[in-house]
Design an enzyme around this catalytic site. Structure first.
Site, PDB file in Angstrom:
ATOM      1  N   GLU A 146      62.786   7.815  12.596  1.00 30.80           N
ATOM      2  CA  GLU A 146      63.877   7.221  11.843  1.00 30.80           C
ATOM      3  C   GLU A 146      64.217   8.051  10.601  1.00 30.80           C
ATOM      4  O   GLU A 146      65.393   8.284  10.290  1.00 30.80           O
ATOM      5  CB  GLU A 146      63.521   5.791  11.409  1.00 30.80           C
ATOM      6  CG  GLU A 146      63.233   4.868  12.578  1.00 30.80           C
ATOM      7  CD  GLU A 146      61.757   4.806  12.929  1.00 30.80           C
ATOM      8  OE1 GLU A 146      61.272   3.705  13.216  1.00 30.80           O
ATOM      9  OE2 GLU A 146      61.103   5.867  12.921  1.00 30.80           O
ATOM     10  N   CYS A 157      58.567   0.733  12.151  1.00 28.23           N
ATOM     11  CA  CYS A 157      57.451   0.183  11.387  1.00 28.23           C
ATOM     12  C   CYS A 157      58.001  -0.397  10.077  1.00 28.23           C
ATOM     13  O   CYS A 157      59.156  -0.153   9.719  1.00 28.23           O
ATOM     14  CB  CYS A 157      56.409   1.262  11.114  1.00 28.23           C
ATOM     15  SG  CYS A 157      56.958   2.512   9.923  1.00 28.23           S
TER      16      CYS A 157
END
Length: 402
Positions: free
Chosen positions: A83, A112
């Site tokens: 990401e 996460c």
């Protein structure tokens, strides 16, 4: 499920356009994904052993130009997650400050908590960027911290969805560039992942940005000059509230927009059917749409109404879509005859939509000039259309003629 190994994470730093991370140049994204990597890492198994790598396939679209770029990222060993690699790369690209950007991510694992927070901060700082995240599998979905991360993304406007067959096919054909062959158990695994995500998100809804609502839901015939004289409103947004009469719990909320090959109404129908509603129970769904449904969407919404005879379906639209074309008029007629209430948004509906679906920072809805006049004209037009097909006229906003 085998978790990814913990590793040092770099922060994005000050969230400004054009900023760069010192190691951003070292991340060389790929243009395509190998067939073997896709089938191994994107397999939506409920217990995915041995899959320590997260792959992220990113599509970037610009308001006026459509597809701008597409890249594939994966988490860097001993460094950043996929990401953050994607966001660092995105910041390196040439920006057009007056344009809106749509990022679509197809991810093998959901983010996460740290990455979710970083992405949420990025979206909060870059108001011209919208993000849709399709995930193949939920990462540590039973841990409260990971659940809060997903809800945080939605609160900042990200749309988080589980990859269904269509998303797997779209991702595969775009980034592997071959016809997609589904695996056994894809649909049942999708239903399980979708059920878990809905429980995690609960009543959390991807809130719209103020400027998005004021532009996309604006019921003027011509786009206001301050929004850009040549900026068309091509997107359809659908916001919905699902409740049971007499139930004191908070209603289920959702906000959807049309995607490549999928109208917002079809995404809405798919989501409602995935909830496993009991046809013998009473439900009430209120929808707010920027555009009235096309012929196909209207027929499918009508079928949804008929499949749930005790469902009260109310559809409020800001503007009529191709209202002068007979086939689109027929769609509105069929939807009305199915028992659904089709009406035009007035001040009350705009206010309710603003309060429920807009990240308005506690500010109240300020109607634009001549909002009531535009609503009245569109309502009269809808009434004429329905009367021409033998239906009763639409009542004024807030009244039900049945």
């Amino acid at each position: 499920m085998q978790p990814q190994r913990p590793r040092p994470r770099a922060r994005l730093g000050p969230p400004c356009l054009g900023c760069q991370h010192p190691s951003a140049r070292k991340r060389n994204p790929m243009f395509t994904l190998s067939q073997g990597s896709f089938y191994f890492h994107f397999h939506n198994l409920l217990h995915a052993n041995g899959r320590h790598t997260t792959f992220l396939c990113c599509r970037v679209e610009r308001e006026h130009e459509g597809l701008m770029d597409r890249r594939v990222f994966k988490n860097q060993v001993g460094s950043d997650h996929a990401e953050l690699c994607c966001l660092y790369w995105f910041r390196d690209q040439e920006f057009f400050p007056g344009e809106d950007y749509q990022l679509t991510w197809y991810m093998s694992w959901s983010p996460c908590p740290h990455c979710a927070e970083e992405v949420a901060c990025f979206l909060a700082a870059h108001r011209n960027v919208s993000l849709t995240i399709f995930i193949a599998r939920l990462y540590y979905y039973w841990v409260p911290e990971y659940q809060r991360g997903l809800r945080r993304l939605c609160q900042e406007g990200a749309q988080v969805e589980v990859m269904s067959f269509q998303e797997f096919a779209d991702c595969y054909e775009e980034f592997v560039e071959e016809p997609f062959r589904p695996w056994k158990g894809l649909y049942s695994n999708y239903r399980m992942q979708e059920s878990k995500l809905r429980k995690i998100l609960g009543s959390t809804v991807s809130l719209l940005k103020e400027e998005t609502f004021l532009f996309q839901f604006n019921n003027r015939h011509r786009v206001p000059r301050h929004c850009g004289p040549h900026r068309p409103r091509r997107k359809t947004y659908l916001c919905y509230l699902l409740a049971r009469p007499g139930d004191t719990t908070a209603p289920t909320k959702g906000c959807l927009q049309n995607k490549k090959g999928h109208h917002a109404e079809i995404l809405f129908i798919k989501r409602i059917r995935s909830m496993g509603l009991d046809p013998s129970q009473d439900y009430q769904i209120t929808c707010y749409l920027t555009w009235s449904p096309c012929l196909d969407c209207a027929f499918k919404l009508a079928k949804l109404q008929k499949d749930f005879p005790r469902l009260t379906l109310r559809i409020f639209v800001s503007r009529l879509y191709f209202h002068w074309i007979r086939k689109f008029q027929k769609g509105l007629q069929q939807l009305w005859l199915s028992g659904a209430l089709v009406a035009i948004m007035g001040l009350q509906e705009f206010t309710d939509c603003w309060n429920n679906f807009v990240n308005h920072q506690q500010s109240s809805f300020a109607p634009w000039d001549k909002l009531d006049a535009y609503s009245k004209n569109i309502r009269a037009r809808l009434g004429r259309i329905l009367r021409s097909w033998g239906c009763r006229p639409i009542p004024p906003s807030g009244e039900d003629s049945r």
